[in-house]
Design an enzyme around this catalytic site. Structure first.
Site, short mmCIF file in Angstrom:
data_model
loop_
_atom_site.label_atom_id
_atom_site.label_comp_id
_atom_site.label_asym_id
_atom_site.label_seq_id
_atom_site.Cartn_x
_atom_site.Cartn_y
_atom_site.Cartn_z
N SER A 1 0.80 -1.23 0.00
CA SER A 1 0.00 0.00 0.00
C SER A 1 0.83 1.28 0.00
CB SER A 1 -0.96 0.02 1.18
OG SER A 1 -0.28 0.23 2.39
N LYS B 1 0.42 4.91 6.78
CA LYS B 1 -0.14 5.69 5.66
C LYS B 1 0.47 7.08 5.64
CE LYS B 1 -2.95 2.32 4.84
NZ LYS B 1 -2.50 1.35 3.89
#
Length: 168
Positions: free
Chosen positions: A34, A81
């Site tokens: 990701s 993230k």
């Protein structure tokens, strides 16, 4: 070495170690794709990063920072993230239920760098700053990837209120 000396070392060392891990930071393995290409850029490479707890104590999170947080979908899981928006920012979402959102006070908008291959705010919305646990400061393993992690936002993800295309 006497048992008493070893025991004394353990009794003093364990609390100091726990305090350092809890206050300063620790090294963690980054799994998944990701955050490619910033982290784990190759299929067979696994990055280990230093997660700096000290840098998020005051909730001073900035756009472009890569942070570790408790997943809003699964509290037993930590995710990593990039911060795309901070409180007050107007963000054009990628697949969220609202196409444009203002990040509420005490929250941030986070996304994985590998668009479409990330469970992020586009799935669960703005994230409470209380879920942020650390900031990724540097890659510590493998040695070929040793580096400080730069804080930046791709031009395509700059919040609308900061871009020249501001709608409000």
């Amino acid at each position: 070495m006497k048992i008493a000396t070893v025991l004394k070392s353990v009794i003093v060392g364990v609390p100091i170690g726990i305090t350092i891990l809890d206050s300063v930071g620790y090294v963690a393995r980054v799994d998944g794709i990701s955050m490619q290409p910033a982290l784990n850029p190759h299929q067979h490479t696994t990055d280990y990063v230093f997660l700096n707890r000290w840098s998020v104590k005051s909730y001073d999170i900035k756009r472009g920072d890569i942070i570790s947080l408790i997943s809003p979908k699964d509290p037993t899981q930590k995710i990593i993230k990039r911060v795309v928006g901070v409180q007050g920012d107007i963000v054009a979402t990628i697949s969220y239920k609202n196409h444009i959102i203002r990040v509420p006070e005490g929250h941030c908008w986070v996304e994985g760098d590998h668009t479409g291959h990330s469970m992020d705010s586009n799935n669960f919305g703005p994230v409470s700053l209380g879920l942020v646990t650390a900031k990724a400061s540097c890659i510590v393993w493998p040695p070929s990837r040793w580096q400080f992690i730069p804080s930046f936002l791709p031009d395509s993800r700059v919040p609308l209120n900061l871009s020249s295309k501001s709608i409000l």
